[in-house]
Design a protein around this motif. Structure first.
Motif, PDB file in Angstrom:
ATOM      1  N   SER A 117      56.505  80.406   9.549  1.00 45.31           N
ATOM      2  CA  SER A 117      56.643  81.818   9.141  1.00 45.31           C
ATOM      3  C   SER A 117      55.652  82.091   8.024  1.00 45.31           C
ATOM      4  N   PRO A 118      54.388  82.392   8.380  1.00 43.75           N
ATOM      5  CA  PRO A 118      53.333  82.498   7.375  1.00 43.75           C
ATOM      6  C   PRO A 118      53.576  83.496   6.248  1.00 43.75           C
ATOM      7  N   ASP A 119      54.049  84.723   6.579  1.00 42.64           N
ATOM      8  CA  ASP A 119      54.204  85.703   5.487  1.00 42.64           C
ATOM      9  C   ASP A 119      55.367  85.322   4.576  1.00 42.64           C
ATOM     10  N   LEU A 120      56.455  84.802   5.154  1.00 44.98           N
ATOM     11  CA  LEU A 120      57.561  84.327   4.301  1.00 44.98           C
ATOM     12  C   LEU A 120      57.065  83.209   3.383  1.00 44.98           C
ATOM     13  N   GLY A 129      56.159  89.029  12.158  1.00 45.37           N
ATOM     14  CA  GLY A 129      55.380  89.142  13.398  1.00 45.37           C
ATOM     15  C   GLY A 129      54.289  88.097  13.515  1.00 45.37           C
ATOM     16  N   ASP A 130      53.887  87.516  12.358  1.00 40.86           N
ATOM     17  CA  ASP A 130      52.862  86.450  12.345  1.00 40.86           C
ATOM     18  C   ASP A 130      53.457  85.104  12.747  1.00 40.86           C
ATOM     19  N   ASP A 131      54.803  85.034  12.826  1.00 46.91           N
ATOM     20  CA  ASP A 131      55.433  83.720  13.032  1.00 46.91           C
ATOM     21  C   ASP A 131      54.929  83.075  14.315  1.00 46.91           C
ATOM     22  N   GLY A 178      44.936  81.432  -0.522  1.00 43.84           N
ATOM     23  CA  GLY A 178      45.895  82.540  -0.425  1.00 43.84           C
ATOM     24  C   GLY A 178      47.009  82.221   0.552  1.00 43.84           C
ATOM     25  N   TRP A 179      46.962  81.026   1.141  1.00 41.56           N
ATOM     26  CA  TRP A 179      48.076  80.551   1.990  1.00 41.56           C
ATOM     27  C   TRP A 179      48.182  79.037   1.771  1.00 41.56           C
ATOM     28  N   GLY A 180      49.336  78.480   2.155  1.00 37.20           N
ATOM     29  CA  GLY A 180      49.519  77.033   1.963  1.00 37.20           C
ATOM     30  C   GLY A 180      49.681  76.694   0.488  1.00 37.20           C
ATOM     31  N   PHE A 234      48.709  86.589  17.495  1.00 37.87           N
ATOM     32  CA  PHE A 234      48.125  87.008  16.211  1.00 37.87           C
ATOM     33  C   PHE A 234      47.354  85.863  15.559  1.00 37.87           C
ATOM     34  N   GLN A 235      47.936  84.648  15.568  1.00 40.81           N
ATOM     35  CA  GLN A 235      47.273  83.541  14.875  1.00 40.81           C
ATOM     36  C   GLN A 235      46.003  83.112  15.605  1.00 40.81           C
ATOM     37  N   GLU A 236      45.992  83.239  16.924  1.00 41.77           N
ATOM     38  CA  GLU A 236      44.736  82.929  17.641  1.00 41.77           C
ATOM     39  C   GLU A 236      43.667  83.931  17.225  1.00 41.77           C
ATOM     40  N   TYR A 237      44.060  85.203  17.057  1.00 39.38           N
ATOM     41  CA  TYR A 237      43.117  86.239  16.613  1.00 39.38           C
ATOM     42  C   TYR A 237      42.676  85.963  15.168  1.00 39.38           C
ATOM     43  N   PHE A 238      43.674  85.757  14.296  1.00 44.37           N
ATOM     44  CA  PHE A 238      43.377  85.733  12.860  1.00 44.37           C
ATOM     45  C   PHE A 238      42.713  84.425  12.436  1.00 44.37           C
ATOM     46  N   VAL A 239      43.197  83.296  12.995  1.00 44.20           N
ATOM     47  CA  VAL A 239      42.723  81.988  12.527  1.00 44.20           C
ATOM     48  C   VAL A 239      41.717  81.363  13.501  1.00 44.20           C
ATOM     49  N   LYS A 240      42.148  81.254  14.790  1.00 43.89           N
ATOM     50  CA  LYS A 240      41.262  80.556  15.732  1.00 43.89           C
ATOM     51  C   LYS A 240      39.940  81.326  15.886  1.00 43.89           C
ATOM     52  N   ARG A 264      51.655  68.878   2.508  1.00 44.91           N
ATOM     53  CA  ARG A 264      52.775  69.365   1.682  1.00 44.91           C
ATOM     54  C   ARG A 264      53.482  70.523   2.397  1.00 44.91           C
ATOM     55  N   ASP A 265      52.698  71.374   3.025  1.00 48.55           N
ATOM     56  CA  ASP A 265      53.217  72.552   3.742  1.00 48.55           C
ATOM     57  C   ASP A 265      54.126  72.104   4.892  1.00 48.55           C
ATOM     58  N   LEU A 266      53.799  70.956   5.502  1.00 46.36           N
ATOM     59  CA  LEU A 266      54.586  70.471   6.656  1.00 46.36           C
ATOM     60  C   LEU A 266      56.059  70.312   6.290  1.00 46.36           C
ATOM     61  N   TRP A 319      43.281  73.745  14.962  1.00 48.09           N
ATOM     62  CA  TRP A 319      42.583  74.935  14.423  1.00 48.09           C
ATOM     63  C   TRP A 319      43.476  75.676  13.411  1.00 48.09           C
ATOM     64  N   PHE A 320      44.795  75.466  13.514  1.00 45.44           N
ATOM     65  CA  PHE A 320      45.717  76.090  12.561  1.00 45.44           C
ATOM     66  C   PHE A 320      46.056  75.033  11.517  1.00 45.44           C
ATOM     67  N   GLY A 321      45.532  75.215  10.309  1.00 39.80           N
ATOM     68  CA  GLY A 321      45.563  74.159   9.299  1.00 39.80           C
ATOM     69  C   GLY A 321      46.926  73.984   8.653  1.00 39.80           C
ATOM     70  N   LEU A 322      47.648  72.954   9.062  1.00 43.07           N
ATOM     71  CA  LEU A 322      48.955  72.684   8.452  1.00 43.07           C
ATOM     72  C   LEU A 322      48.787  71.557   7.443  1.00 43.07           C
TER      73      LEU A 322
HETATM   74  N1  FO1 Z   1      45.016  81.160   7.686  1.00 48.38           N
HETATM   75  C1  FO1 Z   1      43.751  80.767   7.990  1.00 48.38           C
HETATM   76  O1  FO1 Z   1      42.827  81.580   7.853  1.00 48.38           O
HETATM   77  N2  FO1 Z   1      43.487  79.492   8.447  1.00 48.38           N
HETATM   78  C2  FO1 Z   1      44.455  78.573   8.623  1.00 48.38           C
HETATM   79  O2  FO1 Z   1      44.179  77.442   9.058  1.00 48.38           O
HETATM   80  C3  FO1 Z   1      45.807  78.947   8.280  1.00 48.38           C
HETATM   81  C4  FO1 Z   1      46.862  78.042   8.392  1.00 48.38           C
HETATM   82  C5  FO1 Z   1      48.147  78.444   7.954  1.00 48.38           C
HETATM   83  C6  FO1 Z   1      49.208  77.547   7.958  1.00 48.38           C
HETATM   84  C7  FO1 Z   1      50.473  77.941   7.516  1.00 48.38           C
HETATM   85  C8  FO1 Z   1      50.667  79.241   7.062  1.00 48.38           C
HETATM   86  O3  FO1 Z   1      51.885  79.622   6.613  1.00 48.38           O
HETATM   87  C9  FO1 Z   1      49.621  80.175   7.042  1.00 48.38           C
HETATM   88  C10 FO1 Z   1      48.355  79.774   7.501  1.00 48.38           C
HETATM   89  N3  FO1 Z   1      47.282  80.678   7.467  1.00 48.38           N
HETATM   90  C11 FO1 Z   1      46.023  80.274   7.814  1.00 48.38           C
HETATM   91  C12 FO1 Z   1      47.496  82.098   7.078  1.00 48.38           C
HETATM   92  C13 FO1 Z   1      48.114  82.803   8.266  1.00 48.38           C
HETATM   93  O4  FO1 Z   1      47.192  82.937   9.319  1.00 48.38           O
HETATM   94  C14 FO1 Z   1      48.667  84.206   7.912  1.00 48.38           C
HETATM   95  O5  FO1 Z   1      49.319  84.684   9.004  1.00 48.38           O
HETATM   96  C15 FO1 Z   1      47.580  85.164   7.436  1.00 48.38           C
HETATM   97  O6  FO1 Z   1      47.395  84.877   6.091  1.00 48.38           O
HETATM   98  C16 FO1 Z   1      47.963  86.621   7.624  1.00 48.38           C
HETATM   99  O7  FO1 Z   1      49.137  86.894   6.937  1.00 48.38           O
END
Ligand code: FO1
Length: 318
Positions: free
Chosen positions: A45-48, A34-36, A64-66, A158-164, A101-103, A95-98
């Motif tokens: 696909s962040p959680d995957l 759902g975070d995709d 905890g990500w990337g 979701f990502q606008e809420y969680f990250v932006k 290496r993750d790219l 605002w969404f940090g890619l």
């Molecule tokens: N979480 C952030 O808090 N800031 C980011 O810039 C960010 C970038 C990002 C890029 C790829 C990815 O797979 C996950 C990323 N996340 C980032 C985490 C993402 O928002 C996840 O959805 C949360 O960790 C909730 O599961």
């Protein structure tokens, strides 16, 4: 077969240890999508990816990500276009940090999907490339997008809420766009599993999207005696992320008792942290068996021990 129902960081930390307590050919995880999101034309696909990166010890441990040892040079170079970009344009958003290496993962997934591969097929390829020995299955191959309605009535992704917005705003409700049309994957794994473990993920936006899929809850309820959930809330708070705040903003008590009320229909047992052992009887009053142990997974060994506790709670040997 042990089936783990997973969201992001908490589930990834759990799996990092569970993979040492369970034979790889006996372990499968169903992961929230759902975070995709699509950013810069890339399917993300962040959680995957958090599960893949954490289990393969490639994750950046602070974020905890990337990926670890990451650079964001491409993101930084997007700033060049800030002044020329039309007001309505999404081009060049950073605002969404890619990470660079993750790219590579997003390039690969995006092209494979464009070639007609399913998300499950691409995920199997990516997890194999990262040396993961057990099955990682997306909750569906179809597009499901978690949308968040804020208290002012506006709806954002979701990502606008969680990250932006850094989840610093109160929410009124969430919905999972596309979930009614989506087909759940993993139902057969859940139906035939010896045990199902709901990992310590956000009950609202990580486990919630999966439960909203057709037949997902019914499948768990039918196996309720073999379903063990781990509380993501410890001493009234989430260890990481907004799970506690989202629960209370949605009218649920942000405690192990609130978690029990959400999970009682689908799980027979709730595993809570020793910090909450004074609440064992309150959890059991919600109709769940309750076990207190160390659920703060600072090491893979703690996650492995937690896995053993979950499985022995329902009499399943690994
Ligand atoms: N979480 C952030 O808090 N800031 C980011 O810039 C960010 C970038 C990002 C890029 C790829 C990815 O797979 C996950 C990323 N996340 C980032 C985490 C993402 O928002 C996840 O959805 C949360 O960790 C909730 O599961």
């Amino acid at each position: 077969m042990i089936c783990v129902i997973s969201g992001g960081v908490g589930a990834a930390r759990f799996l990092r240890g569970a993979q040492h307590a369970i034979a790889h050919n006996k372990l499968v995880t169903i992961v929230n999508t759902g975070d995709d999101t699509v950013m810069h034309g890339l399917s993300i696909s962040p959680d995957l990816d958090t599960v893949t990166y954490t289990v393969s010890e490639s994750i950046d441990p602070e974020r905890g990500w990337g990926l670890a040892n990451e650079t964001f040079v491409t993101m930084e170079n997007l700033a060049r276009f800030t002044d020329v970009r039309p007001a309505h344009s999404l081009a060049g958003e950073s605002w969404f940090g890619l990470g660079n290496r993750d790219l590579a993962t997003h390039f690969y997934r995006t092209t494979r999907l464009a070639e007609g591969a399913t998300l499950a097929e691409v995920t199997a390829e990516i997890t194999q490339a990262f040396g993961i020995g057990f099955r990682v299955v997306p909750m569906t191959n179809d597009r499901v997008s978690t949308m968040v309605t804020l208290v002012d009535g506006s709806e954002i992704s979701f990502q606008e809420y969680f990250v932006k917005l850094r989840h610093s705003v109160a929410i009124r409700s969430v919905r999972f766009a596309g979930v009614a049309e989506a087909s759940a994957l993993g139902l057969n794994d859940m139906s035939s599993a010896d045990a199902i473990i709901i990992a310590p993920s956000n009950p609202i936006v990580s486990i919630g999207p999966m439960r909203a899929l057709k037949n997902f809850d019914a499948t768990l309820t039918a196996r309720r005696d073999t379903v063990v959930a781990i509380s993501p809330i410890v001493a009234g708070a989430a260890l990481k992320g907004p799970a506690d705040r989202m629960m209370s903003e949605m009218g649920h008590e942000p405690s192990v008792v609130g978690v029990a009320r959400l999970y009682a229909p689908i799980a027979s047992t709730l595993v809570i942290d020793t910090a909450d052992e004074h609440l064992i009887s309150a959890v059991e009053r919600e109709g769940m068996r309750c076990i207190a142990t160390n659920t703060v997974m600072k090491t893979a060994e703690i996650s492995a021990a937690l896995t053993q506790t979950c499985l022995s709670a329902i009499g399943v040997a690994t």
